[in-house]
Write a protein that holds these residues in place. Structure first.
Motif, PDB file in Angstrom:
ATOM      1  N   ASN A   1      70.957  33.656  47.094  1.00  0.00           N
ATOM      2  CA  ASN A   1      72.454  33.592  46.793  1.00  0.00           C
ATOM      3  C   ASN A   1      72.996  32.995  45.602  1.00  0.00           C
ATOM      4  O   ASN A   1      71.767  32.295  45.122  1.00  0.00           O
ATOM      5  CB  ASN A   1      73.480  33.696  47.831  1.00  0.00           C
ATOM      6  CG  ASN A   1      73.111  32.112  48.666  1.00  0.00           C
ATOM      7  OD1 ASN A   1      72.715  31.239  47.918  1.00  0.00           O
ATOM      8  ND2 ASN A   1      73.319  31.896  49.883  1.00  0.00           N
ATOM      9  N   ASP A   2      73.801  32.851  45.332  1.00  0.00           N
ATOM     10  CA  ASP A   2      74.315  31.864  44.177  1.00  0.00           C
ATOM     11  C   ASP A   2      74.090  30.434  44.120  1.00  0.00           C
ATOM     12  O   ASP A   2      74.190  29.567  43.296  1.00  0.00           O
ATOM     13  CB  ASP A   2      75.911  32.164  43.790  1.00  0.00           C
ATOM     14  CG  ASP A   2      76.060  33.567  43.526  1.00  0.00           C
ATOM     15  OD1 ASP A   2      74.988  34.150  42.880  1.00  0.00           O
ATOM     16  OD2 ASP A   2      77.347  34.195  43.312  1.00  0.00           O
TER      17      ASP A   2
ATOM     18  N   ARG B   1      68.741  29.182  52.420  1.00  0.00           N
ATOM     19  CA  ARG B   1      70.095  29.370  51.396  1.00  0.00           C
ATOM     20  C   ARG B   1      70.515  28.149  51.329  1.00  0.00           C
ATOM     21  O   ARG B   1      71.714  28.321  50.544  1.00  0.00           O
ATOM     22  CB  ARG B   1      70.919  30.364  52.228  1.00  0.00           C
ATOM     23  CG  ARG B   1      70.160  31.661  52.198  1.00  0.00           C
ATOM     24  CD  ARG B   1      70.911  32.825  53.071  1.00  0.00           C
ATOM     25  NE  ARG B   1      70.381  34.240  52.749  1.00  0.00           N
ATOM     26  CZ  ARG B   1      70.675  35.128  53.524  1.00  0.00           C
ATOM     27  NH1 ARG B   1      71.391  35.160  54.582  1.00  0.00           N
ATOM     28  NH2 ARG B   1      70.127  36.553  53.372  1.00  0.00           N
TER      29      ARG B   1
END
Length: 639
Positions: A40-41, A16
């Protein structure tokens, strides 16, 4: 997603934190879509495929996946050749933390040779766009990889030889994980033989590759040292260049050899008054100082690195030699015992200077110190250098600890035996907490520390001709000599004191504690090894290069007579020329010519690296270089 969850370099948390992931040769983009849903972003996904967008949209679900990716902000590129990635992503401006290639295949009924070529070209291409510290994931069908992790394992010639193909690009295999397609929600594998049919993904494995350090050309290393009252210079033998000035025992070092050394000193200090000495033992010694070796060790002249020092500071390199070549500085001495006077009966024209093979050479100097007190133990540690035969536990350079103690003559009992037993117990106390790991899973695990000490026992064997006592530990059938204990001859140093000496191989002790089976890993420059001990704790080490392939090469040659062939020198030359990539040398055959009387020797050499990417092509080149060097360095004729 389990494929991300277990790998040290690819754990979920690290995953991540990564910024950019490149997927190549996507089919219907279902894997990329599943990855985007998971990420995730902070993760930016770039998905590519070899076909045009028009052709890809014909696949089932492809249109939906492409639109979903674009909604997620992923970049999509069509008609991208994964063997020429730099043509699409400029290395200077677009680097990826991870490159993923799932189920590579040339298409149609391509054989293993073409698919190996695809892998080799892909790895070279991927490294050009891979960020520092990044990794490459390649997923193959069951058994294709050709590694020990593949079950069932195919014959090497019938596999894709994935580790060998990656090695050509300077990559090492750092982990292998099971590929579970069900972990990727919505993933539909396609592309089998260029069709929309899926690959057989049951039992598939994901191979995770990272960059290795490159092979470096050995540079000449001149060392200046004091010899008597003057300073001299000499060139370090090439096989030892990367062993000099490493500072493993420096106060601020986190190397495990130092950690073991500190624990050993602490254990001995609990039992005896202990004074630690600076490493004042000279690096270079004259043959006249070697009398101590005749009784304090089993080192012979054949084990010594003989040196020709110069006082003019001029490096002795033959004219016309390549810059990366270091001439042999080891004078070819016939094997012979060192006499009490310290002279060798043969080889009068050879060098009279050698690199220190043992710290026992300093025993007289230490015992004559003004502050030398009977009953106090004096400890001296530092690197020593010896020629030796090739094996995973035999090293041309290692760190030795020398313990000296002077005892007053005439003391009742047997203080020498009591001292030796106490030092044995100190060594056992250092090893015992780690003995459960050392046993792996092949033995019953001791239930407590006391049983650890009992199982981790040291056996002592006396030298058949000398007053030496060797200390051994049996690990997995390997009876490893970790040290030696000796009492100096009567009146050698003093008529009032008996001098007792214990020498220990710190490197071998460290290997045992860390569960290592290859001494070369201790000397690696790869920070992934040393970083495991940055917190100052000793633990079983993990190898960042797993399942390295072995390459077998044979060599045959004629020698005039068996007595004229120095096998230790032969092994030393192999170490030097082949850059320590040979792990074993086995004599396959020998016979004597009926007319000439010459002997033919055939050796089998196994090439295998523990920390660097070694391809079959590189191993073959090293073998060729060895064939060129051997006739120059030894009196032999290649067959």
């Amino acid at each position: 997603l389990r494929v991300w969850a277990t790998f040290t370099f690819s754990s979920l948390n690290v995953m991540r934190q990564r910024q950019s992931i490149l997927l190549v040769a996507e089919g219907n983009f279902s894997f990329a879509a599943a990855l985007c849903d998971f990420s995730n972003d902070d993760i930016h996904v770039t998905a590519t495929c070899y076909q045009s967008e028009e052709d890809v949209r014909k696949y089932q679900f492809a249109r939906t996946n492409i639109e979903h990716l674009r909604d997620k902000g992923a970049a999509i590129h069509f008609q991208v050749d994964c063997t020429k990635l730099r043509d699409y992503f400029a290395p200077a401006s677009k680097q990826f933390d991870r490159v993923i290639f799932n189920f590579p295949h040339c298409g149609r009924k391509a054989g293993v040779k073409k698919n190996r070529e695809l892998l080799a070209k892909f790895f070279l291409s991927a490294t050009e766009v891979l960020a520092d510290g990044g990794d490459i994931h390649v997923t193959l069908c069951k058994g294709q990889g050709g590694t020990a992790a593949d079950q069932p394992k195919r014959d090497w010639h019938n596999s894709w030889q994935v580790v060998d193909m990656a090695a050509g690009a300077g990559l090492i295999l750092s982990d292998v994980q099971s590929f579970r397609s069900e972990d990727f929600c919505g993933y539909k594998c396609t592309g089998y033989r260029s069709q929309e049919k899926p690959f057989h993904v049951e039992g598939a494995l994901t191979y995770i590759f990272t960059r290795s350090l490159l092979f470096q050309c050995v540079e000449l290393l001149d060392v200046q040292t004091k010899l008597g009252d003057e300073w001299v210079r000499f060139q370090v033998p090439e096989v030892l260049v990367d062993k000099m000035n490493r500072g493993f025992l420096a106060p601020d070092a986190s190397h495990p050899v130092r950690l073991v050394h500190e624990r050993l000193m602490a254990e001995i200090g609990k039992r005896f008054p202990l004074q630690r000495l600076e490493n004042a033992c000279a690096l270079l010694h004259h043959i006249s100082s070697s009398a101590v070796l005749s009784w304090a060790s089993d080192v012979s002249t054949a084990d010594l690195f003989w040196i020709i020092p110069t006082r003019d500071g001029i490096s002795r390199v033959r004219s016309g030699d390549e810059a990366s070549y270091v001439p042999a500085l080891c004078s070819p001495l016939p094997s012979c015992e060192i006499t009490e006077s310290g002279h060798c009966g043969q080889g009068q024209n050879a060098s009279k200077y050698y690199l220190r093979p043992s710290l026992t050479l300093c025993c007289r100097e230490i015992s004559q110190r003004a502050d030398f007190v009977p009953g106090t133990l004096y400890a001296l540690s530092g690197p020593v250098f010896r020629k030796c035969l090739l094996s995973p536990y035999s090293m041309p350079a290692f760190h030795e600890t020398l313990i000296l103690c002077g005892l007053t003559k005439g003391v009742s009992g047997n203080p020498a035996q009591l001292l030796m037993k106490a030092l044995e117990n100190a060594v056992v106390s250092v090893i015992a907490p780690h003995f459960k790991d050392m046993l792996h899973s092949s033995h019953e695990e001791p239930e407590n520390h006391e049983s650890n000490c009992q199982c981790c026992s040291i056996s002592v064997q006396q030298h058949p001709k000398k007053g030496l006592y060797f200390m051994y530990i049996d690990m997995g059938g390997n009876n490893l000599r970790i040290g030696a204990f000796v009492e100096a001859p009567d009146s050698y140093l003093s008529s009032k004191l008996d001098l007792l000496m214990l020498s220990l191989n710190l490197d071998l002790l460290t290997m045992l504690i860390l569960g290592m089976s290859d001494w070369r890993l201790l000397w690696t420059f790869d920070e992934r090894f040393i970083n495991q001990f940055s917190d100052g704790e000793l633990r079983r080490c993990y190898n960042f290069s797993i399942h390295p392939p072995s390459y077998i090469h044979d060599i045959s040659f004629w020698v005039r007579g068996e007595m004229s062939f120095d096998e230790v020198e032969f092994h030393t030359i192999v170490r030097e020329v082949c850059k320590e990539m040979v792990t074993s040398i086995q004599l396959l055959d020998r016979f004597q010519h009926s007319k000439t009387g010459h002997y033919s020797l055939c050796y089998r050499m196994t090439y295998k690296s523990c920390d660097k990417a070694l391809s079959s092509k590189q191993a073959a080149e090293l073998q060729l270089q060895l064939r060129m060097e051997l006739p120059k360095r030894l009196q032999l004729i290649l067959r």
